[in-house]
Design a protein around this motif. Structure first.
Motif, PDB file in Angstrom:
ATOM      1  N   TYR A 196       0.816  -1.215   0.000  1.00 35.67           N
ATOM      2  CA  TYR A 196       0.000   0.000   0.000  1.00 35.67           C
ATOM      3  C   TYR A 196       0.852   1.268   0.000  1.00 35.67           C
ATOM      4  O   TYR A 196       0.637   2.177  -0.809  1.00 35.67           O
ATOM      5  N   LEU A 197       1.844   1.335   0.871  1.00 37.81           N
ATOM      6  CA  LEU A 197       2.633   2.555   1.026  1.00 37.81           C
ATOM      7  C   LEU A 197       3.749   2.688  -0.013  1.00 37.81           C
ATOM      8  O   LEU A 197       4.194   3.802  -0.307  1.00 37.81           O
ATOM      9  N   GLY A 198       4.216   1.552  -0.548  1.00 36.56           N
ATOM     10  CA  GLY A 198       5.321   1.589  -1.496  1.00 36.56           C
ATOM     11  C   GLY A 198       6.666   1.584  -0.787  1.00 36.56           C
ATOM     12  O   GLY A 198       6.765   1.443   0.429  1.00 36.56           O
ATOM     13  N   GLU A 199       7.703   1.715  -1.577  1.00 34.43           N
ATOM     14  CA  GLU A 199       9.066   1.702  -1.047  1.00 34.43           C
ATOM     15  C   GLU A 199       9.446   3.110  -0.608  1.00 34.43           C
ATOM     16  O   GLU A 199       9.678   3.990  -1.435  1.00 34.43           O
ATOM     17  N   THR A 200       9.499   3.324   0.680  1.00 35.05           N
ATOM     18  CA  THR A 200       9.802   4.631   1.241  1.00 35.05           C
ATOM     19  C   THR A 200      10.795   4.467   2.382  1.00 35.05           C
ATOM     20  O   THR A 200      11.118   3.345   2.800  1.00 35.05           O
ATOM     21  N   GLU A 201      11.244   5.572   2.907  1.00 30.16           N
ATOM     22  CA  GLU A 201      12.139   5.529   4.059  1.00 30.16           C
ATOM     23  C   GLU A 201      11.454   4.851   5.244  1.00 30.16           C
ATOM     24  O   GLU A 201      12.077   4.104   6.005  1.00 30.16           O
ATOM     25  N   GLN A 202      10.143   5.090   5.392  1.00 30.42           N
ATOM     26  CA  GLN A 202       9.405   4.519   6.518  1.00 30.42           C
ATOM     27  C   GLN A 202       9.212   3.007   6.391  1.00 30.42           C
ATOM     28  O   GLN A 202       9.091   2.306   7.391  1.00 30.42           O
ATOM     29  N   THR A 203       9.154   2.486   5.154  1.00 33.36           N
ATOM     30  CA  THR A 203       8.943   1.049   4.981  1.00 33.36           C
ATOM     31  C   THR A 203      10.250   0.270   4.825  1.00 33.36           C
ATOM     32  O   THR A 203      10.228  -0.958   4.739  1.00 33.36           O
ATOM     33  N   ARG A 204      11.365   0.974   4.801  1.00 35.73           N
ATOM     34  CA  ARG A 204      12.655   0.303   4.626  1.00 35.73           C
ATOM     35  C   ARG A 204      12.919  -0.749   5.708  1.00 35.73           C
ATOM     36  O   ARG A 204      13.382  -1.850   5.388  1.00 35.73           O
ATOM     37  N   PRO A 205      12.656  -0.490   6.994  1.00 36.30           N
ATOM     38  CA  PRO A 205      12.893  -1.538   8.000  1.00 36.30           C
ATOM     39  C   PRO A 205      12.087  -2.805   7.744  1.00 36.30           C
ATOM     40  O   PRO A 205      12.566  -3.915   8.027  1.00 36.30           O
TER      41      PRO A 205
END
Length: 350
Positions: A196-205
């Motif tokens: 849903y959110l895509g590849e972002t700094e927040q989803t990196r972990p």
């Protein structure tokens, strides 16, 4: 009839089956059962989540007017089940557990991605800040929107979490009776959030944790609900196809494990559902392996007279595998997605 002709016929029958079995309100049927083939006790269970999943599977076929109409009915139903703040309950408003189960991140992610794909923006406010406020110190997403000993300023999260305070007895018995816990971090659900959110700094972990999970072979025990490794492969592959390219390190080990699960009759894994998951995974990863054609033939051969594929548990109630949810409609949705993807591949190569 050659395979492409059989493929087209199978898709047509499957679409007709779902069209005939979608409820007038847009919902798709779901059952709760105790055994994987769902041949023992099996009870209808009205879940909003099942409709989100079936409609998402149908997106590759939305150029067909009847499929487009089915998806529209489903998304209208899903939009109507949304609660304030852009969240969804697992169970529908007519289910006795509707007000008992806390709001969860998986339903939010699945529904939001589907509605966005259809150009629907019905959220009263963006639910992305809500998700970001519901993370652990390691950056992974919690499953439940509940009270936690951590300060943040997201008002929606506080309002949802306070629901527990208003029904303390119900909340106590919910956590006592089920295998889930308040601190759950489920990596299958995290995968859907990344989708849903895509590849972002927040989803990196989350992406790092998923790569490590596959490297260590823990995909069958990294989520309390998605207990099937082939299901996890499918979820990872759809996130990769959507643009989360940092997941590339999982491709080779997953493809190798899928190929190792091929049976002489073309089946992959234990069931038709596993085979559908595997086909879509290979296609989403762009892996052109010899078992693909036989797996598609196996799916076509296992289609029922009415156009359905047999029910099999899709997700579970916890690691003990005491019960789970599935239906012919869910299996048929996944099979149609797999066959539509394979047909598209063949058309591109023609």
């Amino acid at each position: 009839m050659n395979q492409l002709g059989q493929l087209e016929a199978a898709i047509n029958k499957g679409v007709q089956y779902l069209e005939q079995h979608q409820y007038p309100n847009g919902e798709f049927c779901c059952y709760i059962a105790a055994d994987e083939p769902m041949q023992g006790w099996c009870i209808t269970d009205s879940t909003v989540f099942a409709t989100m999943v079936v409609a998402s599977c149908l997106l590759p076929l939305n150029e067909r007017p009847e499929v487009d109409a089915m998806i529209t009915r489903a998304t209208d139903y899903i939009a109507g089940q949304m609660h304030r703040g852009g969240v969804w309950p697992v169970f529908s408003e007519r289910h006795p557990w509707h007000h008992m189960v806390p709001y969860d991140a998986d339903s939010l992610a699945y529904a939001s991605a589907l509605l966005e794909a259809r150009g629907v923006r019905c959220f009263e406010e963006s639910n992305v800040p809500l998700l970001l406020a519901n993370r652990s110190q390691q950056g992974l997403f919690y499953t439940w929107f509940i009270l936690r000993p951590r300060w943040h300023t997201n008002r929606t999260h506080w309002r949802l979490a306070i629901k527990e305070i208003s029904q303390p007895i119900t909340s106590f018995f919910f956590w006592r009776a089920n295998e889930c816990t308040r601190a759950d971090i489920d990596l299958g659900i995290n995968t859907n959030i990344v989708y849903y959110l895509g590849e972002t700094e927040q989803t990196r972990p989350v992406i790092v944790a998923l790569i490590q999970t596959i490297a260590e072979g823990r995909e069958g025990n990294c989520d309390k609900w998605y207990r099937n490794p082939y299901n996890m492969y499918y979820l990872l592959s759809r996130a990769y196809k959507r643009g989360v390219v940092s997941l590339e390190p999982v491709i080779q080990p997953i493809v190798e494990r899928i190929v190792a699960g091929v049976q002489p009759d073309g089946r992959i894994g234990k069931s038709v559902l596993d085979t559908a998951f595997a086909i879509s995974t290979l296609l989403n990863f762009g892996a052109d392996v010899p078992p693909l054609t036989n797996a598609v033939s196996y799916l076509i051969a296992k289609q029922g007279e009415a156009g359905e594929w047999p029910r099999w548990l899709f997700y579970y109630g916890g690691p003990k595998l005491l019960q789970g949810w599935g239906s012919e409609e869910l299996t048929t949705g996944f099979c149609l997605e797999a066959l539509a993807g394979y047909r598209q591949k063949k058309q591109l190569l023609a």
